[in-house]
Write a protein that holds these residues in place. Structure first.
Motif, short mmCIF file in Angstrom:
data_model
loop_
_atom_site.label_atom_id
_atom_site.label_comp_id
_atom_site.label_asym_id
_atom_site.label_seq_id
_atom_site.Cartn_x
_atom_site.Cartn_y
_atom_site.Cartn_z
N GLY A 283 10.05 106.25 18.44
CA GLY A 283 10.48 106.64 17.83
C GLY A 283 11.78 107.31 17.34
O GLY A 283 12.60 107.71 17.23
N ASN A 284 10.26 108.30 18.37
CA ASN A 284 11.65 109.61 18.59
C ASN A 284 13.40 109.47 19.42
O ASN A 284 14.21 110.38 19.12
CB ASN A 284 10.87 110.69 18.63
CG ASN A 284 11.16 111.93 18.93
OD1 ASN A 284 12.63 112.86 19.52
ND2 ASN A 284 11.10 112.79 17.88
N GLY A 285 12.44 108.75 20.30
CA GLY A 285 14.54 108.53 21.43
C GLY A 285 14.97 107.56 20.25
O GLY A 285 15.90 107.40 20.03
N LEU A 286 14.56 107.06 19.90
CA LEU A 286 15.69 105.45 18.96
C LEU A 286 16.17 106.64 17.74
O LEU A 286 17.16 106.49 17.05
CB LEU A 286 14.43 104.90 18.21
CG LEU A 286 14.71 103.51 18.85
CD1 LEU A 286 13.23 101.97 18.43
CD2 LEU A 286 15.09 102.74 19.88
N GLY A 287 15.35 107.75 17.08
CA GLY A 287 15.81 108.25 15.71
C GLY A 287 16.83 109.42 15.95
O GLY A 287 17.70 109.00 15.44
N HIS A 288 16.44 109.22 17.45
CA HIS A 288 17.70 110.78 18.15
C HIS A 288 19.47 109.30 18.11
O HIS A 288 19.91 109.95 17.94
CB HIS A 288 17.61 111.37 19.63
CG HIS A 288 16.71 112.19 19.13
ND1 HIS A 288 15.76 113.02 19.36
CD2 HIS A 288 17.61 113.98 19.70
CE1 HIS A 288 15.35 113.79 19.26
NE2 HIS A 288 16.44 114.86 19.63
N ILE A 289 19.17 108.52 18.63
CA ILE A 289 20.84 107.99 19.02
C ILE A 289 20.69 107.06 17.46
O ILE A 289 22.12 107.48 17.35
CB ILE A 289 20.40 106.42 19.74
CG1 ILE A 289 19.71 106.61 20.74
CG2 ILE A 289 21.59 105.63 19.89
CD1 ILE A 289 19.18 105.36 21.57
N ALA A 345 6.24 111.26 11.16
CA ALA A 345 6.79 113.11 10.54
C ALA A 345 7.28 112.70 12.43
O ALA A 345 8.35 113.86 12.32
CB ALA A 345 5.34 113.93 10.52
N LEU A 346 6.69 112.62 13.29
CA LEU A 346 7.53 112.70 14.64
C LEU A 346 8.38 111.67 15.38
O LEU A 346 9.46 111.70 15.93
CB LEU A 346 6.17 112.41 16.04
CG LEU A 346 4.97 113.76 16.41
CD1 LEU A 346 4.20 112.98 17.02
CD2 LEU A 346 5.47 114.46 16.39
N THR A 347 8.40 110.84 14.32
CA THR A 347 9.87 110.02 14.54
C THR A 347 11.14 110.56 13.68
O THR A 347 12.95 110.63 14.23
CB THR A 347 9.64 109.02 13.90
OG1 THR A 347 8.26 107.61 14.21
CG2 THR A 347 11.05 107.94 14.23
N ILE A 348 11.02 110.84 12.69
CA ILE A 348 11.83 111.52 11.69
C ILE A 348 12.37 113.00 11.90
O ILE A 348 13.16 113.41 11.68
CB ILE A 348 11.47 111.93 10.25
CG1 ILE A 348 11.04 110.68 9.55
CG2 ILE A 348 12.65 112.50 8.80
CD1 ILE A 348 10.49 110.15 8.30
N ILE A 349 12.03 113.73 12.41
CA ILE A 349 11.70 115.04 12.74
C ILE A 349 13.44 115.16 14.21
O ILE A 349 13.37 116.09 14.44
CB ILE A 349 10.75 116.19 13.68
CG1 ILE A 349 11.01 117.30 13.71
CG2 ILE A 349 10.96 115.27 15.00
CD1 ILE A 349 9.66 118.08 14.03
N SER A 350 12.92 114.01 14.88
CA SER A 350 14.30 114.03 15.87
C SER A 350 15.32 113.86 15.52
O SER A 350 16.54 113.92 15.69
CB SER A 350 13.76 111.89 16.37
OG SER A 350 14.40 111.35 15.07
N MET A 351 15.35 113.63 13.86
CA MET A 351 17.23 113.79 12.77
C MET A 351 17.40 115.37 13.00
O MET A 351 18.82 115.04 12.93
CB MET A 351 16.87 113.78 11.21
CG MET A 351 16.11 112.25 11.66
SD MET A 351 16.29 111.79 9.41
CE MET A 351 18.09 110.88 8.80
N THR A 352 16.82 115.84 13.92
CA THR A 352 17.29 117.86 14.03
C THR A 352 18.03 117.65 15.00
O THR A 352 18.25 118.79 14.85
CB THR A 352 16.12 118.59 13.92
OG1 THR A 352 15.26 117.55 14.46
CG2 THR A 352 15.38 118.79 12.34
#
Length: 439
Positions: A283-289, A345-352
């Protein structure tokens, strides 16, 4: 500092009109898609970070198998999360990457290019968590070193063959793309007279000579003294630093403590724990992209200015995870909902990644690598303190300790967000300008 910078940049319009509009209206376009050299660099950096993080995590798993006397060729079923302060090794990788992007990433493509590269970290971690354990169980732990180490050596050779310091020295880049990148970055650094941007086609060579001189100055500026006093007084830099500390506190607190929480509070077994603990990496990786693509879309369409975009994505990436953490203690016995909230929480934090993480290059592209080294140091400190604080809180009382740990992390994130929104900026600071490059 903040007020002075914003006033000097305002000119005849808003920050969005001042920075993004001229870049869109007056510069040549280069839409070569995935075949462009800058997209190729994003892919190369993605693979590099993928390999680097896979090496780090696979080493952690192999150490468990090596030291497990009852299963010398096996795997215990979970990664040694206590070894994650090992992320101090990234102190060299990320400043070097930001130094490259300062010379390669056009302002309106910066978010997606850098976030595509950064996504390699979480994908590499997820891949190693899955594959390294299987290798230990089937082939034995020594093959983790042989396979991952061999891949790292081969990719290191590819790195030296494929990566160049800037577009001016790249042997395969098209003249159109080179002109596109260099002109946008040069225009970002110095405000040139309007007549210079209305040059006819016969003046293209003269313009390209100016950009080459700009890049030559960029390359030689590393030997100049750093404006340390001005940096120390810069509120926009402090805004990024404080926000990075608070965000990394929450991120590494969850990353290192989530398996323990799932085991001690939610009572998951090792196999369930390992699977659920690895899901946030995807989720974090996809969220970054996705965040990078959306941020650049907003900038390109001039919906928001640079500062507004950075603050928006930082707000989403810091506020929503804080809300999820506060909600966890009140969920009750619904372990599924708790896991969903922690994973989100760990996925959406990638938006930073499209906010505070990229903001270094917005305010000081010339010193982006150095500034990232500073903020990354604060992040490392947060990543070391956070698990220790959680351990102290939980040792006193399990339920109350976890609740307080979540509340402290949420409160820090809220404070960091407020500080960043108040003092963050999206324009190049006076101490980071290259005005002398064209004089």
């Amino acid at each position: 500092m903040q007020r002075h910078v914003d006033n000097t940049q305002a000119g005849d319009g808003t920050e969005a009109e001042q920075d993004e509009a001229p870049l869109l209206a007056q510069q040549p376009s280069s839409r070569t898609g995935l075949c462009s050299a800058r997209c190729g660099l994003a892919l190369v950096l993605h693979i590099s970070l993928f390999v680097a993080y896979a090496l780090r995590v696979s080493l952690s798993i192999a150490i468990v198998a090596m030291t497990n006397s009852s299963h010398p060729h096996g795997w215990s079923g979970s990664a040694p999360h206590s070894s994650y302060p090992a992320f101090a090794q990234d102190g060299v990788i990320f400043p070097a990457q930001y130094t490259l992007w300062a010379k390669w990433a056009p302002p309106l493509e910066r978010s997606r290019l850098m976030n595509i590269a950064d996504a390699g970290c979480t994908f590499g971690t997820f891949f190693a968590l899955l594959v390294a354990g299987i290798i230990c169980q089937t082939l034995g732990w020594p093959f983790v070193f042989y396979i991952f180490g061999g891949v790292g050596c081969v990719w290191c050779l590819c790195w030296f063959l494929l990566v160049y310091e800037d577009p001016a020295h790249h042997p395969w880049i098209s003249a159109r793309e080179q002109e596109y990148i260099m002109s946008l970055l040069a225009h970002q650094q110095v405000e040139r007279p309007k007549k210079a941007w209305t040059a006819c086609a016969g003046d293209v060579r003269q313009e390209r000579r100016h950009w080459l001189m700009f890049y030559s100055f960029q390359g030689s500026s590393h030997g100049h003294s750093l404006p340390l006093v001005a940096m120390a007084k810069s509120l926009p830099l402090w805004a990024i630093t404080v926000a990075c500390f608070c965000t990394d506190w929450l991120f590494y607190m969850l990353l290192t403590s989530m398996p323990t929480f799932m085991s001690n509070v939610l009572h998951f077994d090792l196999r369930e724990n390992g699977l659920l603990s690895s899901l946030p990496y995807v989720g974090n990786g996809l969220g970054h992209i996705l965040a990078g693509l959306l941020a650049d879309f907003l900038l390109a369409r001039r919906v928001l200015g640079t500062a507004a975009v950075r603050k928006l994505f930082s707000a989403l990436g810091m506020l929503l995870p804080a809300i999820f953490l506060v909600a966890v203690p009140y969920i009750g016995c619904s372990s599924t909902v708790v896991v969903v909230l922690l994973t989100l929480a760990l996925t959406i934090i990638s938006m930073t990644g499209a906010g505070i993480n990229i903001n270094h290059i917005d305010i000081a592209p010339r010193y982006a690598g150095f500034l990232l080294g500073i903020t990354n140091t604060f992040g490392i400190v947060a990543g070391i303190i956070a698990p220790t604080a959680v351990g102290l809180l939980v040792s006193q009382d399990l339920q109350t300790g976890w609740r307080n740990a979540f509340f402290v992390s949420a409160a820090l994130n809220l404070f960091g967000l407020i500080f960043y929104i108040a003092f963050g900026s999206g324009t190049i600071q006076d101490w980071a300008r290259e005005d002398t490059a064209v004089q």
